[in-house]
Write a protein that holds these residues in place. Sequence first.
Motif, short mmCIF file in Angstrom:
data_model
loop_
_atom_site.label_atom_id
_atom_site.label_comp_id
_atom_site.label_asym_id
_atom_site.label_seq_id
_atom_site.Cartn_x
_atom_site.Cartn_y
_atom_site.Cartn_z
N LYS A 185 0.92 -1.08 0.09
CA LYS A 185 0.09 -0.15 0.06
C LYS A 185 0.95 1.09 0.10
O LYS A 185 1.78 1.10 0.57
CB LYS A 185 -0.64 -0.26 0.94
CG LYS A 185 -2.01 1.01 1.31
CD LYS A 185 -3.04 0.48 2.10
CE LYS A 185 -4.40 2.22 2.88
NZ LYS A 185 -3.93 2.63 1.50
N GLY A 186 0.39 2.40 -0.35
CA GLY A 186 1.41 4.12 -1.02
C GLY A 186 0.81 4.31 0.52
O GLY A 186 -0.64 4.54 0.56
N GLY A 211 4.09 5.36 5.08
CA GLY A 211 5.31 6.19 5.98
C GLY A 211 6.02 4.69 5.28
O GLY A 211 7.05 5.25 6.27
N THR A 245 8.73 4.93 2.66
CA THR A 245 10.22 6.24 2.60
C THR A 245 10.63 7.31 3.94
O THR A 245 10.98 7.21 4.16
CB THR A 245 10.16 6.41 1.68
OG1 THR A 245 9.44 6.33 0.81
CG2 THR A 245 10.81 8.03 1.06
N PRO A 281 3.89 9.18 15.45
CA PRO A 281 2.38 10.51 15.40
C PRO A 281 2.70 10.70 13.69
O PRO A 281 2.96 11.24 13.45
CB PRO A 281 2.42 10.83 16.41
CG PRO A 281 3.99 11.16 16.83
CD PRO A 281 5.22 9.61 16.38
N ALA A 327 2.29 14.31 11.80
CA ALA A 327 2.95 15.36 12.40
C ALA A 327 3.01 16.64 10.54
O ALA A 327 4.15 15.59 10.52
CB ALA A 327 4.02 15.32 13.50
N ALA A 335 6.75 15.71 7.18
CA ALA A 335 5.81 15.33 5.29
C ALA A 335 7.29 17.11 5.49
O ALA A 335 8.08 16.88 4.32
CB ALA A 335 5.08 15.83 4.98
#
Length: 273
Positions: free
Chosen positions: A13-14, A17, A19, A223, A225, A229
Amino acid sequence: MPNCKTIAICNQKGGVGKTTTTVNLGVGLAMQGKKVLLVDADPQSDLTACLGWRDTDNLEETLSTKLSEVIREENANPASVILHHEEGVDLVPANLDLSAMEMTLVTAMSRETALRTYLTSLKQHYDYILIDCMPSLGMITLNALTAADSVIIPVQAQYLPAKGMTQLMQTISKVRKHINPKLKIEGMLLTLVDGRTNLSRTVVDSLQRNYGSVIKMYRSTIPVAVKAAESAAEGKSIYAYEPNSTVSKAYAELTKEVLNDGKKDRVRASDAR
Ligand code: ADP
Ligand code: MG
């Protein structure tokens, strides 16, 4: 290094998290004094971009170059592709060429083992090799699972991943049965956890019920946040971008867990001897 551990960060699934975990676990391990190589095994090259190499079309060499050398049995320098990030991790970058390589692999003799062969030539220099997988269970991901000692499965807390997990478990079983009997599941990591919703709790409970007896769930959870990103957009890890953030602390905790599991593995291996 005789004890190099290769871990595939995998979930078809893309957006779960993978990467982000590869970057921040990788840099976390480097901060603890480990020699770390990150491998971008996704033609979308998010890992390469997250570490600051955005113009991936103009990279002279990528993972795809190295895999084609293995397939053609050329004697090239395995390290010529490696980029060095200022936070102390090395990177084998990727770009869209890896997509074409996936097709080439299908008909190659070494179709499942090309990546393993390539990484074996680098292992002596590293304590950890982390492979950031693409969101599919195609040839490249099979190569990653074949090359790996173990798998970390990031799972997004907002969705019940029931069906996708079954497919992933079946693929891992097949790889074990046919080509890499020692492949272990290192653990399942809950990512994008929103403390304000009950859904995360439901997902944890459901995963525990279905897989808790066979798969370790990391005590650390990551978490949600925006800093996570933002750090990627800056080409930095979360530790360099926002050291006091919740995400930074969570990945530091995960790093400790992974290091501790590594120690246990070594004790078990020496007991067995
Ligand atoms: P994958 O590699 O599985 O596709 P990514 O690591 O690229 O997943 O994450 C998907 C998106 O979510 C990216 O835009 C990333 O920056 C963002 N993201 C990842 N982890 C977090 C987090 N803890 N909080 C907020 N956003 C995150
Ligand atoms: Mg990714």
